[in-house]
Design an enzyme around this catalytic site. Structure first.
Site: not given
Ligand code: A2P
Length: 324
Positions: A46, A51, A80, A113
């Site tokens: 994931d 990120y 996401k 997200h």
């Protein structure tokens, strides 16, 4: 009843109910951790555009796939749409950036997200005002964004689409358009979200629990900023007692509790021994009374760690999910 190791999604695709979380790891640490996770048997990974580690994850995964394209089919890869991409016209471009960085032919699951949105500022996924508050886009049309995400499936390059961090009312609104393949939310012993879990089950939407071990790095950072105390889940007496009774670690007990509640979880670790521990969960079972003792640890909203208070001003967004 045996605890299934997979969710079976539309079309028969299998999503492993233990995945590997990747938030907050630097690129080289992440690549090593992913290698370790693959060796320990993780197949569900994931990440998120926000990120800023999709390229590192992609490198590690592509090394493992090598020239054996059949190996790609063993994996379940999730990324996401970032909050700055929550506009229908921007969805395809953000999806393409993620695919380019991951370097994969197709994605297994693409998630919205957050239901709230930042301003779209090319090259800056977390745009801020001079006073440190976020540049917020207050004009979000959640349904239009969701329709645009759903449309991505037509290309055949994403097999499933879903959402993260929405509340119950938002989930129902999205389901009226198209049922998300999964809902990713914060769930752990102190924040068990029983109402949301029941609502998602009634809607037929499987849940993936993020921060299943209490996300210590985030909790510590928030504690340093706000002075609020965040209990360490791993040292809670009930967790320790049950771990001892099964000769397992506290982390394994917390993860097993999540699995036996019928959820999936994506623990993070950079330590090879702990990475292995966190997926070695299929050969023990918590009793009904142990499950009740762990369920009694829930602190409701008080237990939530990732309340997005670190995005200053985001609580004013019309789709901010955690209205008091
Ligand atoms: P580390 O990377 O040193 O293992 P979450 O998944 O809820 O975000 O929690 C991640 C945090 O939990 C990280 O600080 C991670 O540290 C720690 N952690 C992960 N697995 C374990 C484990 N099996 N035992 C103890 N701590 C763990």
């Amino acid at each position: 009843m045996a605890t299934p190791e997979y969710y079976v999604l539309e079309g028969g695709d299998r999503m492993p109910r233990i995945g590997f979380g990747t938030w907050q790891a630097s690129d080289d640490v992440l690549e090593k951790s992913v290698e370790s996770a693959l060796a320990s048997g993780y197949r569900h990974f994931d990440t998120a555009r926000a990120y800023e580690n999709e390229a590192a994850l992609g490198r590690a995964l592509r090394r493992w796939i090598g020239s054996d394209s059949a190996r790609r089919k063993e994996l379940f890869i999730v990324t996401k749409l970032p909050p700055g991409g929550n506009r229908p016209d921007l969805v395809p471009e953000y999806f393409e950036s993620s695919m380019k960085d991951l370097g994969l032919d197709y994605l297994d699951l693409y998630l919205m997200h957050t239901p709230f949105a930042f301003a779209h500022v090319p090259g800056d996924l977390h745009p801020k005002n001079p006073d440190g508050s976020m540049q917020v886009d207050h004009t979000t049309d959640l349904i239009a964004v969701w329709k645009s995400i759903c449309k991505l499936k037509e290309s055949g390059r994403v097999r499933h689409v879903g959402v993260s961090n929405v509340n119950e009312e938002q989930l129902k609104r999205l389901c009226a358009v198209q049922k998300p393949a999964c809902l990713q939310i914060e769930v752990h012993a102190l924040c068990q979200q029983p109402a949301m879990v029941a609502a998602a089950a009634a809607l037929g939407v499987p849940i993936v629990a993020y921060s299943p071990l209490g996300s210590k790095a985030l909790a510590d950072a928030l504690a340093a900023k706000t002075g609020r105390e965040y209990p360490d889940l791993l040292t809670l007496p009930a967790v320790q007692r049950i771990a001892q009774a099964h000769s397992r670690t506290p982390a394994q007990v917390l993860l097993r509790h999540t699995l036996q509640r019928g959820l999936a979880a994506i623990p993070k670790s950079t330590n090879p021994e702990r990475i292995k521990q966190n997926i070695s969960l299929w050969d023990f079972e918590l009793s009904d009374s142990e499950m009740s003792d762990l369920s009694a640890l829930d602190r409701g909203e008080q237990g939530r760690i990732c309340d997005f208070s670190f995005f200053i001003g985001i609580d004013k967004h019309p789709e901010f999910p955690f209205k008091k």
